[in-house]
Motif scaffolding. Structure first.
Motif, mmCIF file in Angstrom:
data_model
loop_
_atom_site.group_PDB
_atom_site.id
_atom_site.type_symbol
_atom_site.label_atom_id
_atom_site.label_comp_id
_atom_site.label_asym_id
_atom_site.label_seq_id
_atom_site.Cartn_x
_atom_site.Cartn_y
_atom_site.Cartn_z
ATOM 1 N N ASN A 166 9.442 -2.193 -1.767
ATOM 2 C CA ASN A 166 8.136 -1.713 -2.230
ATOM 3 C C ASN A 166 7.880 -0.288 -1.774
ATOM 4 O O ASN A 166 7.399 0.555 -2.534
ATOM 5 N N PHE A 167 8.191 -0.018 -0.509
ATOM 6 C CA PHE A 167 8.019 1.349 -0.012
ATOM 7 C C PHE A 167 8.909 2.314 -0.778
ATOM 8 O O PHE A 167 8.479 3.402 -1.168
ATOM 9 N N THR A 193 6.082 -2.347 7.429
ATOM 10 C CA THR A 193 5.923 -1.382 6.336
ATOM 11 C C THR A 193 5.801 -2.093 5.002
ATOM 12 O O THR A 193 4.930 -1.773 4.183
ATOM 13 N N GLU A 194 6.648 -3.086 4.775
ATOM 14 C CA GLU A 194 6.610 -3.811 3.511
ATOM 15 C C GLU A 194 5.320 -4.607 3.347
ATOM 16 O O GLU A 194 4.790 -4.732 2.245
ATOM 17 N N MET A 211 2.842 -2.097 2.224
ATOM 18 C CA MET A 211 3.128 -1.631 0.873
ATOM 19 C C MET A 211 2.843 -2.696 -0.183
ATOM 20 O O MET A 211 2.553 -2.376 -1.334
ATOM 21 N N GLN A 250 0.793 -2.000 -3.502
ATOM 22 C CA GLN A 250 1.254 -2.427 -4.823
ATOM 23 C C GLN A 250 0.162 -3.210 -5.548
ATOM 24 O O GLN A 250 -0.013 -3.089 -6.769
#
Length: 245
Positions: A6-7, A31-32, A35, A39
């Motif tokens: 995603n990032f 991070t994901e 993100m 999204q």
């Protein structure tokens, strides 16, 4: 297989830049997770993508924040999505009139303190104030402006001359302006409850749905990632300097 798909996708789309690369390397799972939230606001059809870019721009350019890296990125995104120079300039103008909140907040407090001190409430005679009158007729006159109108009607008239036209010039739809105002007032660097409520009421009156207003607030909630955007490159630099010393 990439640990941060995603990032990587958002990075490739230009919604983030190299400032978060180290975060994706050091904390890929976290991070994901973040993100995924991004999204959720990027891939819906609840708000026009151009409006989303303008909302993010408004958050970063307003005086309560002034985050230059975000301003640059969101200008590029807005242009890519078809925003005109006039539309982006309108966001800057709208962010500029947030200064009236100093009077909306401070003047009633001053009025109360003067009363507590037993000092006279001296009214300044008002001359012609056609803009103030028009704002009243439109039902847009903030009750928190009543005291500044009594004390300095000329100042309020001149301030509203600057701001009221933004709702009338049709460069941005009035509903978009209300969404931008909700975002600016609800942002974590401002949290101006009275304004947030007034602009939610105005947006609903213009036909906004609950889902649209919620989407604006969700976009605002993502502003916190800028702590990482600003701090992680500094941490990375400090670690490299320490290792080389």
């Amino acid at each position: 297989m990439s640990k941060t798909p995603n990032f990587n996708a958002l990075r490739a789309a230009g919604l983030f830049d190299s400032s978060l690369d180290s975060m994706a390397e050091w904390a890929p799972e976290w991070t994901e997770k973040f993100m995924t939230l991004v999204q959720d606001t990027q891939l819906t059809n609840i708000l026009d993508p151009k409006l989303v870019a303008l909302i993010r721009l408004n958050i970063d350019v307003t005086a309560t924040h002034l985050y230059a890296p975000g301003v640059r990125r969101h200008i590029r995104e807005a242009l890519k999505l078809g925003a005109s120079r006039a539309e982006i300039l309108e966001v800057f103008k709208l962010a500029s009139v947030v200064g009236i909140h100093a009077c909306a907040l401070g003047v009633p407090i001053l009025e109360n303190e003067l009363s507590q001190a037993g000092l006279a409430d001296e009214v300044t005679p008002a001359g012609a104030t056609p803009v103030c009158d028009a704002v009243r007729e439109q039902g847009m006159f903030n009750p928190l402006w009543e005291t500044i109108y009594r004390w300095d009607p000329t100042y309020l008239e001149n301030f509203l001359k600057m701001g009221f036209g933004l709702w009338k010039d049709r460069i941005l739809p009035p509903l978009w302006i209300e969404f931008l105002c909700i975002a600016g007032d609800a942002t974590i660097t401002h949290m101006y409850q009275h304004g947030t409520q007034r602009h939610i009421e105005a947006a609903l009156a213009l036909g906004a749905s609950r889902e649209q207003i919620l989407e604006v607030l969700k976009i605002v909630s993502l502003q916190g990632i800028e702590a990482c955007e600003m701090g992680i490159p500094m941490l990375d630099e400090a670690i490299k300097a320490s290792n080389n010393s």
